[in-house]
Design an enzyme around this catalytic site. Structure first.
Site, PDB file in Angstrom:
ATOM      1  N   LYS A   1      17.174  39.005  78.493  1.00  0.00           N
ATOM      2  CA  LYS A   1      17.814  38.047  79.398  1.00  0.00           C
ATOM      3  C   LYS A   1      16.970  36.770  79.524  1.00  0.00           C
ATOM      4  O   LYS A   1      15.880  36.693  78.977  1.00  0.00           O
ATOM      5  CB  LYS A   1      18.064  38.703  80.757  1.00  0.00           C
ATOM      6  CG  LYS A   1      18.921  39.987  80.654  1.00  0.00           C
ATOM      7  CD  LYS A   1      20.367  39.736  80.240  1.00  0.00           C
ATOM      8  CE  LYS A   1      21.051  40.931  79.604  1.00  0.00           C
ATOM      9  NZ  LYS A   1      21.427  42.007  80.487  1.00  0.00           N
TER      10      LYS A   1
HETATM   11  C1  LIG Z   1      22.280  43.313  80.716  1.00  0.00           C
HETATM   12  C2  LIG Z   1      23.573  43.371  81.405  1.00  0.00           C
HETATM   13  C3  LIG Z   1      23.824  44.281  82.439  1.00  0.00           C
HETATM   14  C4  LIG Z   1      22.853  45.357  82.825  1.00  0.00           C
HETATM   15  O1  LIG Z   1      21.602  44.862  83.166  1.00  0.00           O
HETATM   16  P1  LIG Z   1      20.392  45.890  83.299  1.00  0.00           P
HETATM   17  O2  LIG Z   1      19.332  45.111  84.012  1.00  0.00           O
HETATM   18  O3  LIG Z   1      19.983  46.234  81.884  1.00  0.00           O
HETATM   19  O4  LIG Z   1      20.851  47.062  84.039  1.00  0.00           O
HETATM   20  C5  LIG Z   1      25.031  44.222  83.105  1.00  0.00           C
HETATM   21  N1  LIG Z   1      25.977  43.330  82.763  1.00  0.00           N
HETATM   22  C6  LIG Z   1      25.780  42.445  81.756  1.00  0.00           C
HETATM   23  C7  LIG Z   1      26.863  41.462  81.438  1.00  0.00           C
HETATM   24  C8  LIG Z   1      24.580  42.461  81.036  1.00  0.00           C
HETATM   25  O5  LIG Z   1      24.408  41.610  80.022  1.00  0.00           O
END
Ligand SMILES: *Cc1c(COP(=O)(O)O)cnc(C)c1O
Length: 387
Positions: free
Chosen positions: A184
């Site tokens: 992210k």
């Molecule tokens: C990465 C992601 C999640 C989950 O995030 P985590 O921190 O890995 O639990 C949920 N929704 C979207 C759109 C994502 O890209």
């Protein structure tokens, strides 16, 4: 052709993060403590949210938000098929039925104009996902939420730094949930944050995140605290650790710079691939916004090629270019194909994107030479397999 493999994503970790983690490890306090408190406060202030709750992941944030909103068996939650599985899996795990609304063909965000038709008396919430870091059109979604009394839960996993009509995602009158997974825009290793102006909701999520305990452990064990505590309700174990926050507090001040760098690379791709008829490039939404460019996701127009998308990705790998898949549409996954009963052709834009989308390398540490290699690799594969 480039000689070393270029991954599709890679976190930017510098000495500041490493030294801060080491400092936590040496300090005698490595789990939830002062560094989590500092990261919570700084992130809250960056997005402009009245309240923020740091957690072990965005998935945990979705879970606790649905529980705190008392989502239960039989409820319906409207969301997009173009998302990561956890957005819908958490709905199912809470007993609710995910109701998928088709996406816009250009931005790949949920098509706000198609939401109304899917609202029933069981609908409780809408989960817009700010796909690739570009804000959904929130005004019509807020209008519908008001008209039908629905909760808005923004899946802001891609949207740290995203703005909608001058307002940062995280500061709107809703609940928004950020992810700090390593791919992210900023990372804490694993981690998440729930932001909201709703004090009672933030308090409920705070209780649920750590055993339902009325005081945080580090306060109890501090010199000024007392060891006693009360369990207010049965809770989970979804807290963020200081080791994680140690990374985040040095990532956050660099987020705007990361986004500038991502934007420069995305705009380079947009320029260099503009005349490539075999690709449909990501579109900008027409309203005022700041795109955080979490992902660069062209659609491969397979009608013009002799190979499908998966083979296209395999061929790019032979060119030493890594790719990601964000996303195969939710209703194309085994479990949801079997349980959601989506009629063929009901979500045509999502079907179209699902078979054609890929994520090209996009991360701040990439050089412009890396980006040039990506463009060259993509053009090589197209030239080899053009119909
Ligand atoms: C990465 C992601 C999640 C989950 O995030 P985590 O921190 O890995 O639990 C949920 N929704 C979207 C759109 C994502 O890209």
């Amino acid at each position: 052709m480039r000689t070393d493999f270029l991954p599709f994503s890679r976190p930017t970790i510098e000495d500041a993060e490493i030294n801060e983690v080491v400092d936590s490890l040496r300090s005698g306090w490595i789990t939830t403590g002062p560094k989590v408190k500092r990261f919570e406060e700084e992130f809250r202030s960056y997005v402009g949210a009245p309240y923020a709750v740091p957690l072990s992941s965005a998935t945990a944030g979705l879970h606790l938000t649905l529980l705190a909103l008392k989502i239960r068996e039989g409820d319906e939650i409207i969301t997009t098929p173009m998302t990561f599985a956890s957005t819908v899996s958490i709905c199912v795990l809470c007993g609710a039925k995910p109701v998928l609304v088709d996406i816009e063909p250009g931005t790949l965000n949920i098509d706000a104009a198609k939401i109304r038709a899917k609202i029933t008396e069981r609908t409780r919430a809408v989960i817009p996902v700010h796909f690739a870091g570009q804000s959904c059109d929130m005004d019509p979604i807020f209008a519908l939420a008001k008209e039908f009394g629905l909760a808005i839960i923004e899946d802001a996993a891609h949207a740290a730094g995203t703005e909608y009509k001058g307002q940062r995602i995280g500061s709107l009158d809703s609940v928004s949930i950020f992810s700090f997974h390593p791919n992210k825009n900023i990372t804490t290793g694993e981690g998440g944050m729930v932001c909201t102006p709703d004090e009672a909701l933030a308090e409920e999520i705070s209780l649920l995140k750590f055993h339902g305990m009325n005081r945080e452990a580090w306060k109890r064990f501090a010199a000024s605290g007392t060891p006693n505590y009360d369990i207010m309700l049965p809770g989970f174990k979804y807290n963020m650790m200081d080791i994680q926050a140690a990374i985040g507090i040095h990532q956050l001040p660099r987020l705007d710079g990361f986004i500038d760098r991502r934007t420069a690379i995305a705009e380079f791709y947009n320029r260099e691939l503009a005349d490539t008829a075999e690709l449909a490039l990501p579109a900008y939404a027409p309203y005022e916004q700041r795109h955080a460019w979490h992902l660069y996701t062209p659609l491969v127009r397979i009608e013009h090629l002799t190979i499908d998308r998966d083979t296209f990705m395999a061929e790019l790998k032979k060119e030493n270019i890594g790719t990601g898949l964000h996303y195969k549409a939710i209703h194309h996954h085994e479990y949801y194909r079997n349980t959601l009963n989506i009629a063929p052709g009901e979500l045509p834009n999502a079907d179209y994107a699902s078979d054609r989308i890929l994520s090209l390398p996009l991360f701040p540490l990439m050089t412009m030479d890396d980006a040039r290699d990506v463009v060259e690799g993509v053009k090589n594969v197209i030239a080899k397999f053009r119909k």
